[in-house]
Design a protein around this motif. Structure first.
Motif, PDB file in Angstrom:
ATOM      1  N   SER A   2      80.463  66.219  79.466  1.00  0.00           N
ATOM      2  CA  SER A   2      80.782  67.655  79.433  1.00  0.00           C
ATOM      3  C   SER A   2      81.664  68.078  80.603  1.00  0.00           C
ATOM      4  O   SER A   2      82.464  69.008  80.482  1.00  0.00           O
ATOM      5  CB  SER A   2      79.494  68.481  79.439  1.00  0.00           C
ATOM      6  N   ASP A   3      81.516  67.410  81.766  1.00  0.00           N
ATOM      7  CA  ASP A   3      82.349  67.752  82.923  1.00  0.00           C
ATOM      8  C   ASP A   3      83.824  67.505  82.634  1.00  0.00           C
ATOM      9  O   ASP A   3      84.701  68.294  83.009  1.00  0.00           O
ATOM     10  CB  ASP A   3      81.922  66.940  84.153  1.00  0.00           C
ATOM     11  N   VAL A   4      84.116  66.380  81.969  1.00  0.00           N
ATOM     12  CA  VAL A   4      85.503  66.062  81.612  1.00  0.00           C
ATOM     13  C   VAL A   4      86.023  67.063  80.589  1.00  0.00           C
ATOM     14  O   VAL A   4      87.138  67.581  80.710  1.00  0.00           O
ATOM     15  CB  VAL A   4      85.604  64.621  81.057  1.00  0.00           C
ATOM     16  N   ALA A   5      85.201  67.351  79.581  1.00  0.00           N
ATOM     17  CA  ALA A   5      85.607  68.319  78.555  1.00  0.00           C
ATOM     18  C   ALA A   5      85.861  69.688  79.183  1.00  0.00           C
ATOM     19  O   ALA A   5      86.815  70.382  78.820  1.00  0.00           O
ATOM     20  CB  ALA A   5      84.531  68.416  77.482  1.00  0.00           C
ATOM     21  N   LYS A   6      84.992  70.076  80.115  1.00  0.00           N
ATOM     22  CA  LYS A   6      85.146  71.374  80.784  1.00  0.00           C
ATOM     23  C   LYS A   6      86.462  71.457  81.538  1.00  0.00           C
ATOM     24  O   LYS A   6      87.140  72.489  81.533  1.00  0.00           O
ATOM     25  CB  LYS A   6      83.987  71.606  81.749  1.00  0.00           C
ATOM     26  N   LYS A   7      86.857  70.364  82.197  1.00  0.00           N
ATOM     27  CA  LYS A   7      88.114  70.354  82.961  1.00  0.00           C
ATOM     28  C   LYS A   7      89.302  70.579  82.032  1.00  0.00           C
ATOM     29  O   LYS A   7      90.207  71.357  82.346  1.00  0.00           O
ATOM     30  CB  LYS A   7      88.254  69.010  83.689  1.00  0.00           C
ATOM     31  N   TRP A   8      89.314  69.913  80.893  1.00  0.00           N
ATOM     32  CA  TRP A   8      90.396  70.109  79.932  1.00  0.00           C
ATOM     33  C   TRP A   8      90.376  71.529  79.374  1.00  0.00           C
ATOM     34  O   TRP A   8      91.424  72.169  79.235  1.00  0.00           O
ATOM     35  CB  TRP A   8      90.275  69.092  78.796  1.00  0.00           C
ATOM     36  N   LYS A   9      89.171  72.019  79.076  1.00  0.00           N
ATOM     37  CA  LYS A   9      89.054  73.368  78.532  1.00  0.00           C
ATOM     38  C   LYS A   9      89.509  74.403  79.552  1.00  0.00           C
ATOM     39  O   LYS A   9      90.186  75.378  79.209  1.00  0.00           O
ATOM     40  CB  LYS A   9      87.602  73.631  78.126  1.00  0.00           C
ATOM     41  N   ASP A  37      91.708  74.042  81.731  1.00  0.00           N
ATOM     42  CA  ASP A  37      93.167  73.971  81.819  1.00  0.00           C
ATOM     43  C   ASP A  37      93.835  74.445  80.523  1.00  0.00           C
ATOM     44  O   ASP A  37      95.019  74.171  80.283  1.00  0.00           O
ATOM     45  CB  ASP A  37      93.613  72.539  82.145  1.00  0.00           C
ATOM     46  N   ASP A  38      93.053  75.146  79.697  1.00  0.00           N
ATOM     47  CA  ASP A  38      93.560  75.802  78.474  1.00  0.00           C
ATOM     48  C   ASP A  38      93.955  74.831  77.364  1.00  0.00           C
ATOM     49  O   ASP A  38      94.854  75.129  76.566  1.00  0.00           O
ATOM     50  CB  ASP A  38      94.753  76.720  78.794  1.00  0.00           C
ATOM     51  N   PHE A  39      93.320  73.685  77.314  1.00  0.00           N
ATOM     52  CA  PHE A  39      93.519  72.769  76.191  1.00  0.00           C
ATOM     53  C   PHE A  39      92.336  72.907  75.235  1.00  0.00           C
ATOM     54  O   PHE A  39      91.189  73.000  75.678  1.00  0.00           O
ATOM     55  CB  PHE A  39      93.599  71.316  76.662  1.00  0.00           C
ATOM     56  N   ASN A  40      92.616  72.904  73.917  1.00  0.00           N
ATOM     57  CA  ASN A  40      91.504  72.784  72.986  1.00  0.00           C
ATOM     58  C   ASN A  40      91.230  71.296  72.780  1.00  0.00           C
ATOM     59  O   ASN A  40      91.959  70.436  73.300  1.00  0.00           O
ATOM     60  CB  ASN A  40      91.782  73.507  71.665  1.00  0.00           C
ATOM     61  N   SER A  41      90.204  70.964  72.007  1.00  0.00           N
ATOM     62  CA  SER A  41      89.787  69.569  71.897  1.00  0.00           C
ATOM     63  C   SER A  41      90.869  68.686  71.272  1.00  0.00           C
ATOM     64  O   SER A  41      91.086  67.544  71.708  1.00  0.00           O
ATOM     65  CB  SER A  41      88.503  69.467  71.070  1.00  0.00           C
ATOM     66  N   ILE A  68      92.764  65.590  73.207  1.00  0.00           N
ATOM     67  CA  ILE A  68      92.737  64.202  72.736  1.00  0.00           C
ATOM     68  C   ILE A  68      94.152  63.685  72.525  1.00  0.00           C
ATOM     69  O   ILE A  68      94.437  62.496  72.722  1.00  0.00           O
ATOM     70  CB  ILE A  68      91.878  64.070  71.448  1.00  0.00           C
ATOM     71  N   ALA A  69      95.074  64.580  72.141  1.00  0.00           N
ATOM     72  CA  ALA A  69      96.472  64.171  71.972  1.00  0.00           C
ATOM     73  C   ALA A  69      97.077  63.739  73.300  1.00  0.00           C
ATOM     74  O   ALA A  69      97.777  62.718  73.378  1.00  0.00           O
ATOM     75  CB  ALA A  69      97.283  65.320  71.367  1.00  0.00           C
ATOM     76  N   TRP A  70      96.792  64.501  74.364  1.00  0.00           N
ATOM     77  CA  TRP A  70      97.317  64.143  75.681  1.00  0.00           C
ATOM     78  C   TRP A  70      96.639  62.879  76.212  1.00  0.00           C
ATOM     79  O   TRP A  70      97.291  62.030  76.827  1.00  0.00           O
ATOM     80  CB  TRP A  70      97.130  65.305  76.654  1.00  0.00           C
ATOM     81  N   ASP A 119      94.131  62.541  83.101  1.00  0.00           N
ATOM     82  CA  ASP A 119      93.862  63.667  83.993  1.00  0.00           C
ATOM     83  C   ASP A 119      94.460  64.941  83.409  1.00  0.00           C
ATOM     84  O   ASP A 119      95.653  64.988  83.106  1.00  0.00           O
ATOM     85  CB  ASP A 119      94.442  63.380  85.377  1.00  0.00           C
ATOM     86  N   SER A 120      93.643  65.976  83.267  1.00  0.00           N
ATOM     87  CA  SER A 120      94.128  67.224  82.666  1.00  0.00           C
ATOM     88  C   SER A 120      95.150  67.931  83.551  1.00  0.00           C
ATOM     89  O   SER A 120      96.053  68.597  83.048  1.00  0.00           O
ATOM     90  CB  SER A 120      92.955  68.164  82.380  1.00  0.00           C
ATOM     91  N   ASP A 121      95.013  67.822  84.886  1.00  0.00           N
ATOM     92  CA  ASP A 121      95.972  68.465  85.788  1.00  0.00           C
ATOM     93  C   ASP A 121      97.376  67.912  85.575  1.00  0.00           C
ATOM     94  O   ASP A 121      98.360  68.659  85.542  1.00  0.00           O
ATOM     95  CB  ASP A 121      95.558  68.258  87.248  1.00  0.00           C
ATOM     96  N   LYS A 122      97.461  66.601  85.441  1.00  0.00           N
ATOM     97  CA  LYS A 122      98.757  65.971  85.222  1.00  0.00           C
ATOM     98  C   LYS A 122      99.332  66.391  83.872  1.00  0.00           C
ATOM     99  O   LYS A 122     100.528  66.716  83.767  1.00  0.00           O
ATOM    100  CB  LYS A 122      98.610  64.447  85.285  1.00  0.00           C
TER     101      LYS A 122
END
Length: 444
Positions: free
Chosen positions: A84-91, A93-97, A101-103, A110-113
């Motif tokens: 959930s921590d990883v999912a939260k970071k992506w969320k 950063d304004d990404f949906n699921s 997964i596409a990125w 890394d969602s920041d990158k």
């Protein structure tokens, strides 16, 4: 007898019913006790997590604490996000699921990158093409930063708060905007070209190898095109330019004009050389037509605090011809002060006092654009009257006044030098005398 049998059976049934209900109740209590222990006290909510596939109360509670409801958590989990921590970071950063997964599938763990590339205008696949090429590892960061800053508008370069932010995504954006793919961008970049100059060479029809040869001989893209169109190779162009340069240096009229220009340039430089540059900042107390009166400080850029014009305590500072981009609101002013604390360690207490005073005034919303920060030269110390009629010092900063007639004469000489040219090298005269600058030197 038959009546006795029915009564007995009825009693057994009641016992069985009561036992079943008690067992169900106890089982239910036991079942939800684990959810209560995990912090989920509502049985309906617990049922929703169970229906979403989260049978472990501790894991469900962690997803809930990270801001997910059961359906959202199920969606992210089904997309491959088990943490959930990883999912939260992506969320966050304004990404949906699906986007996340596409990125991730494109190689961005890394969602920041991923976000930096998305903000720059790339989709996941485009970003991957640039990021996995040799383009990123070949970026000469400091060189690129200097090159890009040359192409920034003068207004941005004059603003000390404007920074050239160089990231792989931002550099790739510039190359892409000029029509380069990752492979071509890498090749031009490794050859020492920035996106803007590379585009200029490409637009006038030069291949990378041709551009490199002409550039190494000291010609820009426009000069190289003109010379090539005249039938000259880089080697012949160099020889011809040197021959004409030597002839021009022997020209008595040209030599006399160069001498006059250097004399007036030295005069301009000397007027400035006796004045030091300072970082001036403070609260705007009064606004004139072409000036600002500050209550602030002036710290020398060379860190020699004993020089005349250095003010390490709040005083009256007059800025002549202020740079409008130096006017700041409260928040950006405070941010600017905090950024300079390390640079001026010995004045941390003063910075802190200024900061606390402004906060304590409880008037931060009333300040508006009432602060100033910019680099200027010290002009003179003057005197003014305070509210009680007493004499107070006023320290004046700005550009050293140079007679307009002097500047006009300097530019006139430069224009005359520029007329000494030939068909192949129309700017030869001005280039030889380029060491002379008629502009007022800046503190930036």
């Amino acid at each position: 007898m038959l009546r006795f049998f029915y009564k007995t059976m009825d009693g057994y049934l009641k016992i069985i019913l009561v036992t079943t209900l008690c067992f169900t109740f106890v089982s239910s209590c036991y079942r939800y006790s684990a959810w209560n222990d995990a912090g989920i006290y509502d049985t309906n909510v617990a049922d929703q997590w169970i229906a979403a596939g989260f049978n472990n109360p501790i894991i469900a509670a962690k997803w809930q604490n990270d801001g997910f409801n059961p359906e959202d958590a199920k969606t992210w989990k089904n997309a491959g996000f088990t943490d959930s921590d990883v999912a939260k970071k992506w969320k966050d950063d304004d990404f949906n699921s699906q986007e996340a997964i596409a990125w991730k599938s494109a190689g961005f763990a890394d969602s920041d990158k991923a976000k930096s590339w998305e903000i720059a205008g790339f989709n996941a696949q485009e970003a991957s093409n640039w990021d996995t090429s040799k383009f990123v590892t070949s970026i000469p960061w400091e060189q690129i930063k200097r090159q890009i800053s040359r192409h920034l508008p003068q207004a941005i370069k004059a603003d000390s708060s404007a920074l050239v932010i160089v990231t792989p995504a931002s550099v790739a954006t510039m190359w892409k905007a000029q029509g380069f793919d990752p492979q071509k961008a890498t090749a031009w970049q490794n050859a020492g070209f920035d996106p803007f100059t590379a585009e200029a060479w490409k637009d006038v029809g030069f291949s990378l190898n041709e551009a490199r040869v002409w550039k190494d001989t000291g010609f820009n893209s426009k000069e190289a095109k003109r010379l090539r169109d005249l039938g000259l190779s880089p080697q012949l162009a160099i020889q011809k330019r040197e021959k004409e340069k030597q002839a021009l240096l022997r020209n008595p009229r040209y030599k006399s004009l160069v001498k006059k220009t250097k004399v007036i340039c030295e005069k301009i430089q000397n007027l400035q050389s006796n004045s030091q540059c300072f970082w001036t900042f403070g609260e705007i107390m009064d606004r004139g037509e072409n000036s600002l009166l500050l209550r602030g400080m002036a710290l020398p850029l060379n860190k020699n605090y004993n020089i005349y014009g250095s003010n390490t305590k709040e005083t009256n500072i007059l800025i002549v011809e202020p740079n409008k981009s130096g006017i700041k609101d409260f928040e950006s002013y405070m941010s600017m002060l905090s950024e300079h604390v390390d640079q001026y360690q010995e004045y941390q207490d003063m910075f802190f006092i200024i900061y606390v005073n402004k906060i304590a005034s409880n008037a931060r919303d009333e300040f508006g654009d009432s602060f100033y920060s910019e680099k200027h030269r010290f002009i003179k110390k003057s005197w003014g009257k305070n509210a009680f009629g007493g004499d107070v010092p006023v320290w004046v900063y700005g550009d050293i006044p140079i007679p307009q007639s002097t500047l006009d004469k300097c530019n006139e000489f430069k224009d005359q030098l520029a007329r000494f040219g030939t068909k192949e090298f129309p700017n030869l005269g001005s280039k030889i005398a380029d060491s002379c600058d008629c502009e007022i030197p800046s503190c930036n």
